[in-house]
Design an enzyme around this catalytic site. Sequence first.
Site, mmCIF file in Angstrom:
data_model
loop_
_atom_site.group_PDB
_atom_site.id
_atom_site.type_symbol
_atom_site.label_atom_id
_atom_site.label_comp_id
_atom_site.label_asym_id
_atom_site.label_seq_id
_atom_site.Cartn_x
_atom_site.Cartn_y
_atom_site.Cartn_z
ATOM 1 N N ARG A 145 0.812 -1.226 0.000
ATOM 2 C CA ARG A 145 0.000 0.000 0.000
ATOM 3 C C ARG A 145 0.845 1.275 0.000
ATOM 4 O O ARG A 145 0.386 2.334 0.395
ATOM 5 C CB ARG A 145 -0.985 0.005 1.177
ATOM 6 C CG ARG A 145 -2.023 -1.105 1.114
ATOM 7 C CD ARG A 145 -3.156 -0.869 2.099
ATOM 8 N NE ARG A 145 -4.188 -1.875 1.959
ATOM 9 C CZ ARG A 145 -4.272 -2.974 2.725
ATOM 10 N NH1 ARG A 145 -3.379 -3.180 3.677
ATOM 11 N NH2 ARG A 145 -5.250 -3.833 2.535
ATOM 12 N N LYS A 167 2.981 11.078 -11.114
ATOM 13 C CA LYS A 167 2.113 10.244 -11.941
ATOM 14 C C LYS A 167 2.843 8.957 -12.293
ATOM 15 O O LYS A 167 3.949 8.988 -12.833
ATOM 16 C CB LYS A 167 1.698 10.983 -13.217
ATOM 17 C CG LYS A 167 0.696 12.086 -12.964
ATOM 18 C CD LYS A 167 0.419 12.905 -14.208
ATOM 19 C CE LYS A 167 -0.414 12.167 -15.215
ATOM 20 N NZ LYS A 167 -0.815 13.042 -16.351
ATOM 21 N N GLU A 209 9.720 17.270 -25.662
ATOM 22 C CA GLU A 209 8.923 17.459 -24.443
ATOM 23 C C GLU A 209 9.255 18.795 -23.786
ATOM 24 O O GLU A 209 8.378 19.475 -23.237
ATOM 25 C CB GLU A 209 9.168 16.308 -23.474
ATOM 26 C CG GLU A 209 8.188 16.234 -22.322
ATOM 27 C CD GLU A 209 6.883 15.534 -22.658
ATOM 28 O OE1 GLU A 209 5.821 15.985 -22.159
ATOM 29 O OE2 GLU A 209 6.898 14.534 -23.393
ATOM 30 N N LYS A 251 6.999 22.692 -14.277
ATOM 31 C CA LYS A 251 6.166 21.560 -13.877
ATOM 32 C C LYS A 251 5.886 21.577 -12.381
ATOM 33 O O LYS A 251 4.770 21.280 -11.947
ATOM 34 C CB LYS A 251 6.811 20.238 -14.271
ATOM 35 C CG LYS A 251 5.889 19.055 -13.970
ATOM 36 C CD LYS A 251 6.198 17.815 -14.743
ATOM 37 C CE LYS A 251 5.102 16.758 -14.523
ATOM 38 N NZ LYS A 251 5.380 15.500 -15.239
ATOM 39 N N GLU A 261 -4.548 16.569 -11.150
ATOM 40 C CA GLU A 261 -4.939 16.815 -12.531
ATOM 41 C C GLU A 261 -6.439 17.036 -12.691
ATOM 42 O O GLU A 261 -7.098 16.453 -13.554
ATOM 43 C CB GLU A 261 -4.476 15.648 -13.422
ATOM 44 C CG GLU A 261 -4.387 16.014 -14.890
ATOM 45 C CD GLU A 261 -3.805 14.895 -15.735
ATOM 46 O OE1 GLU A 261 -2.680 15.073 -16.222
ATOM 47 O OE2 GLU A 261 -4.469 13.856 -15.884
ATOM 48 N N ARG A 265 -3.291 21.332 -14.163
ATOM 49 C CA ARG A 265 -2.299 20.335 -14.565
ATOM 50 C C ARG A 265 -2.627 19.690 -15.901
ATOM 51 O O ARG A 265 -1.738 19.145 -16.577
ATOM 52 C CB ARG A 265 -2.159 19.268 -13.470
ATOM 53 C CG ARG A 265 -1.058 18.267 -13.754
ATOM 54 C CD ARG A 265 -0.747 17.403 -12.556
ATOM 55 N NE ARG A 265 0.280 16.419 -12.900
ATOM 56 C CZ ARG A 265 0.907 15.653 -12.010
ATOM 57 N NH1 ARG A 265 0.618 15.759 -10.726
ATOM 58 N NH2 ARG A 265 1.817 14.789 -12.404
ATOM 59 N N ASN A 269 -0.778 18.006 -20.738
ATOM 60 C CA ASN A 269 -1.103 16.973 -21.716
ATOM 61 C C ASN A 269 -1.114 17.496 -23.150
ATOM 62 O O ASN A 269 -1.560 16.791 -24.066
ATOM 63 C CB ASN A 269 -2.468 16.358 -21.388
ATOM 64 C CG ASN A 269 -2.441 15.593 -20.086
ATOM 65 O OD1 ASN A 269 -1.534 14.818 -19.827
ATOM 66 N ND2 ASN A 269 -3.439 15.832 -19.248
ATOM 67 N N HIS A 272 -0.442 15.139 -26.037
ATOM 68 C CA HIS A 272 -0.488 13.764 -25.547
ATOM 69 C C HIS A 272 -1.732 12.998 -25.990
ATOM 70 O O HIS A 272 -1.710 11.768 -26.045
ATOM 71 C CB HIS A 272 -0.390 13.748 -24.021
ATOM 72 C CG HIS A 272 0.986 14.024 -23.520
ATOM 73 N ND1 HIS A 272 1.634 15.215 -23.766
ATOM 74 C CD2 HIS A 272 1.854 13.273 -22.789
ATOM 75 C CE1 HIS A 272 2.837 15.179 -23.195
ATOM 76 N NE2 HIS A 272 2.992 14.012 -22.615
ATOM 77 N N HIS A 276 -0.479 9.724 -27.459
ATOM 78 C CA HIS A 276 -0.731 8.423 -26.831
ATOM 79 C C HIS A 276 -1.435 7.474 -27.790
ATOM 80 O O HIS A 276 -1.174 6.263 -27.795
ATOM 81 C CB HIS A 276 -1.575 8.595 -25.572
ATOM 82 C CG HIS A 276 -0.810 9.117 -24.400
ATOM 83 N ND1 HIS A 276 -1.404 9.430 -23.194
ATOM 84 C CD2 HIS A 276 0.515 9.369 -24.234
ATOM 85 C CE1 HIS A 276 -0.479 9.855 -22.345
ATOM 86 N NE2 HIS A 276 0.683 9.831 -22.964
ATOM 87 N N HIS A 289 8.440 8.167 -26.708
ATOM 88 C CA HIS A 289 7.319 8.962 -26.219
ATOM 89 C C HIS A 289 7.392 10.405 -26.704
ATOM 90 O O HIS A 289 6.392 10.977 -27.154
ATOM 91 C CB HIS A 289 7.280 8.918 -24.690
ATOM 92 C CG HIS A 289 6.206 9.772 -24.097
ATOM 93 N ND1 HIS A 289 4.864 9.572 -24.344
ATOM 94 C CD2 HIS A 289 6.277 10.872 -23.291
ATOM 95 C CE1 HIS A 289 4.149 10.483 -23.714
ATOM 96 N NE2 HIS A 289 4.988 11.285 -23.069
#
Length: 385
Positions: A145, A167, A209, A251, A261, A265, A269, A272, A276, A289
């Site tokens: 956990r 993330k 990026e 960031k 997010e 935030r 993206n 993205h 993606h 990426h």
Amino acid sequence: QLDTRTRPLYLRIVSRTQIKSIMPVIRVKLPSLAYRIEIETGSLDSVGERAREALGESARRAVVVTNKTVDAIFGARVSRSLKRDGFSVDRITIGDGERFKTLKTANEIYTFLITNRIERADAIIALGGGVVGDVAGFVAATYLRGVRIVHLPTTLLAQIDSSVGGKTAVNHSLGKNLIGAFHQPSLVVIDPESLGTLPPRQLRAGLFEAMKYGVIRDRRLFNRISRRINDVLGNDLAELSHLITRSCAIKAEIVAADERETGLRRILNFGHTVGHALEAVTGYRRFLHGEAVAHGMRAAAAISERIELLSRLDRAAIEDLIRRIGKLPDTNSLALDAIMTAMQHDKKSVRGNLTFVLPKDIGSVVLRPDVQDGVVRSAIREALL
């Protein structure tokens, strides 16, 4: 937020081959946790001391998660530093590449941790690029956990983006990063010298990026990248250090304002949504990426111009900078319907509607959940196919 003790000076150049950094320590301040991003050339040699300060004396063992390529270059060096500061060190390697960012890989790490009786007070050390950081972070978020993690990113993309913000995720065949959790690191240590081992393609992928930060938040950064591409791609440490510091500061500011997010935030993206989808339809094998994000930024700029949000001049500037950073893998063999279907599995969808991050100009973006399907199709066809 920048450490005021080091704000006035970024870098002192001792010689071409020996550089000592005097850079800002960037602090990410969240309601539940605050941690440091420490950027310094040669810092991999002092990881143990830095990790001990961040983790305290309760952490007895450190499990370094890496891949074979990175392990061969940095594994022994990092392990020595950790051992000097009292950590018992284990290392596990995973596959190199986005296609290994899976539950299967995560399960291999779980088995290693359980077999070696790693406890909640111990720590995971993620040594490598974005895939290593994402998988190791996901495991850290879920094993017992939650155990603590320290990120040691060794690619430009990981240093400026994926190691910061908490993330974590693994991929699914239907979409990227669909299985994950938010789990903030205890510390991020960035050594710009590690970028000297990167293949040129990997460095270019990270620069795409970094360019994203310029488009969404900082036109001066965009312009500086445009002026100094050759310095960055030539591994100029002073320029790389500035790029990393500024990108991480942007960031950190955004993450501190919106950890989960739910609002601001989401601008991170940019590029993205389509990016993606491109990764998913090619089985995570064709694109790095950052390359997929670059194509995604091209598509977003095309959408933005079509709805009369972005000027033709600024769209041309975005396209030109992407072209000058480097050649991208082709997209013209891909099927438009496959790309559109993959986008429907995007984790950022709300009530079945895709939200696009679209530039208004270079330096600011807006979130648009109302872009018509026909506009998206025509823009992707024009920009990519």
